[in-house]
Design a protein around this motif. Structure first.
Motif, mmCIF file in Angstrom:
data_model
loop_
_atom_site.group_PDB
_atom_site.id
_atom_site.type_symbol
_atom_site.label_atom_id
_atom_site.label_comp_id
_atom_site.label_asym_id
_atom_site.label_seq_id
_atom_site.Cartn_x
_atom_site.Cartn_y
_atom_site.Cartn_z
ATOM 1 N N LEU A 133 0.707 -1.323 0.047
ATOM 2 C CA LEU A 133 0.023 -0.064 -0.141
ATOM 3 C C LEU A 133 0.803 1.192 0.212
ATOM 4 C CD1 LEU A 133 -3.023 0.665 2.262
ATOM 5 C CD2 LEU A 133 -1.302 2.487 1.933
ATOM 6 N N LYS A 134 1.660 1.385 0.774
ATOM 7 C CA LYS A 134 2.681 2.276 0.978
ATOM 8 C C LYS A 134 3.701 2.387 -0.252
ATOM 9 C CE LYS A 134 4.350 5.880 3.566
ATOM 10 N NZ LYS A 134 3.500 6.876 4.126
ATOM 11 N N GLN A 135 3.920 1.577 -0.872
ATOM 12 C CA GLN A 135 4.828 1.548 -2.105
ATOM 13 C C GLN A 135 3.867 2.179 -3.295
ATOM 14 O OE1 GLN A 135 6.052 -2.258 -3.481
ATOM 15 N NE2 GLN A 135 7.128 -1.644 -5.392
ATOM 16 N N PRO A 143 2.979 6.314 -1.853
ATOM 17 C CA PRO A 143 3.756 6.767 -0.826
ATOM 18 C C PRO A 143 3.194 8.169 0.164
ATOM 19 C CG PRO A 143 4.433 7.628 -2.776
ATOM 20 C CD PRO A 143 3.057 6.443 -3.150
ATOM 21 N N ASP A 144 2.241 8.810 -0.406
ATOM 22 C CA ASP A 144 1.716 10.072 0.310
ATOM 23 C C ASP A 144 0.610 9.614 1.130
ATOM 24 O OD1 ASP A 144 3.689 11.571 -0.825
ATOM 25 O OD2 ASP A 144 2.539 11.943 -2.640
ATOM 26 N N GLY A 193 4.348 4.950 9.274
ATOM 27 C CA GLY A 193 4.121 6.409 9.476
ATOM 28 C C GLY A 193 2.705 6.900 8.948
ATOM 29 N N MET A 194 1.535 5.944 9.158
ATOM 30 C CA MET A 194 0.446 6.350 8.728
ATOM 31 C C MET A 194 -0.685 6.144 10.016
ATOM 32 S SD MET A 194 0.219 4.579 5.080
ATOM 33 C CE MET A 194 0.502 2.951 5.538
ATOM 34 N N ASP A 197 -7.301 7.826 2.764
ATOM 35 C CA ASP A 197 -6.796 7.928 1.561
ATOM 36 C C ASP A 197 -6.518 6.644 0.786
ATOM 37 O OD1 ASP A 197 -6.014 10.593 1.744
ATOM 38 O OD2 ASP A 197 -4.437 9.826 3.461
ATOM 39 N N VAL A 198 -6.785 5.314 1.574
ATOM 40 C CA VAL A 198 -6.804 4.032 1.199
ATOM 41 C C VAL A 198 -7.659 3.272 1.992
ATOM 42 C CG1 VAL A 198 -5.198 2.381 0.036
ATOM 43 C CG2 VAL A 198 -4.466 4.571 0.032
ATOM 44 N N ILE A 199 -8.192 2.155 1.479
ATOM 45 C CA ILE A 199 -9.061 1.019 2.169
ATOM 46 C C ILE A 199 -7.839 -0.149 2.235
ATOM 47 C CG2 ILE A 199 -10.811 -0.427 2.323
ATOM 48 C CD1 ILE A 199 -12.628 1.830 0.890
ATOM 49 N N TYR A 200 -8.056 -0.767 3.507
ATOM 50 C CA TYR A 200 -7.285 -2.052 3.576
ATOM 51 C C TYR A 200 -8.382 -2.956 4.023
ATOM 52 C CZ TYR A 200 -4.564 -5.882 5.093
ATOM 53 O OH TYR A 200 -4.164 -7.504 5.250
ATOM 54 N N ALA A 201 -8.502 -4.057 3.297
ATOM 55 C CA ALA A 201 -9.608 -4.837 3.743
ATOM 56 C C ALA A 201 -8.901 -6.268 3.852
ATOM 57 C CB ALA A 201 -10.545 -5.202 2.509
#
Length: 344
Positions: A178-180, A183-184, A214-215, A240-244
């Motif tokens: 996800l971070k890759q 990155p923001d 850092g999120m 900013d992003v969903i993680y399921a």
């Protein structure tokens, strides 16, 4: 050595597949036309492999919690392992359609029928079966942490009548992915069903991984599939992003998640390949068919060799066989460049 993605609708880094299930409440008699393995099996006339049944055929109860790709693949792998072993068996193939009381009813049927072994797919199914018998061997799969779910004394030494294969996913690697890609990203919404102990475990792992990257992680939970649309809509503009993670309710409802999230430019990193195929953006996935096959091989050892579940450690998927999967259609819809993704 780094392996670079090749463009395709779904891209992979190792040859593996994922997902699993069966029709709602269907029995082996109803599914005989689809697979002869579900009503009786092939091969092995050696009486030494048939000690537990008077007619030489093992009775096996299969309880799948709900139907979606990952659990379907577990079922397929289990049946393939039984067929490959050559034992003779009858399979009572049942699906609870995501209803916990139905799991209990089916488990009671298996016990009353005197089945020789029970195969339970997903935590609620395994818990229902374990609550009904301490005598019949139970082999589980698609359970993240059997010990934390109260199914075994420890994952290394189960100690009772339950063993099987875990679907513990590489949560930290998925958050790194996800971070890759983003990155923001600052805020990650973790989407899961609060009623699933497996999901609680993965959510905690995700929170820790987000913090390390850092999120900020914020939980968004559903109680049933009926809550999915409202909850996902509430995430728009707030994360900013969903993680399921590999949550059964979210996996079964992934088309709804993807429809809302993608239409609003909100990317979703998911727990396994089937969820990615259904509209998620990307994942590092394990092979659910292989997990089912491992469980099937364990079942054969119990039935034909007298192996005891108490002494059979929970099996895990090798980390070096993880596969990177990307849905390019979703990437195009979101306007996300995935051409440079790579996996060590």
């Amino acid at each position: 050595m780094k392996k670079h993605l090749k463009k395709a609708a779904i891209l992979s880094m190792t040859a593996i597949v994922a997902a699993a299930a069966a029709g709602c409440g269907s029995s082996s008699a109803e599914s005989a036309a689809d697979s002869s393995a579900e009503t009786s099996s092939s091969g092995a006339e050696d009486s030494s492999e048939k000690e537990s049944s008077a007619d030489g055929t093992y009775r096996i109860g299969l309880l799948q919690y709900v139907q979606h790709d990952a659990l379907d693949k577990c079922r397929d792998g289990f049946i393939a392992a039984l067929d490959d072993s050559g034992i003779s068996y009858e399979l009572d193939d049942q699906n609870a359609a995501g209803d916990t009381p139905t799991c209990t009813t089916i488990a009671q049927k298996f016990v009353n029928d005197g089945d020789d072994l029970i195969f339970a797919i997903a935590t609620p199914a395994a818990q229902a079966c374990a609550a009904e018998t301490e005598e019949i061997p139970i082999v589980l799969t698609a359970v993240t942490d059997p010990a934390a779910s109260g199914l075994v004394e420890s994952n290394e030494q189960p100690g009772g009548n339950v063993t099987g294969s875990s679907d513990l996913t590489p949560v930290a690697d998925q958050i790194d992915l996800l971070k890759q890609i983003f990155p923001d990203a600052q805020t990650v919404g973790i989407l899961y069903c609060s009623a699933e102990s497996n999901s609680e475990i993965q959510a905690q792992m995700a929170r820790e991984a987000c913090e390390a990257a850092g999120m900020t992680a914020v939980d968004y939970t559903v109680a049933t599939s009926n809550d999915i649309q409202t909850v996902v809509e509430s995430m728009v503009g707030n994360v900013d992003v969903i993680y399921a993670p590999t949550d059964n309710v979210i996996a079964a409802g992934m088309p709804t998640v993807a429809m809302i999230a993608n239409a609003n430019g909100l990317p979703t990193i998911v727990g396994e390949e089937g969820m990615c195929t259904a509209g998620g953006l990307a994942t590092y996935t394990i092979d659910y068919e292989e997990l089912g096959r491992v469980a099937g091989e364990m079942a054969v050892k119990i039935l034909t060799e007298g192996a005891s579940p108490a002494d059979m450690p929970i099996e895990y998927y090798p980390s070096d066989k993880l596969r990177l999967v990307v849905n390019e259609d979703t990437a195009a819809e979101l306007g996300v460049d995935v051409s440079g993704l790579e996996m060590e």
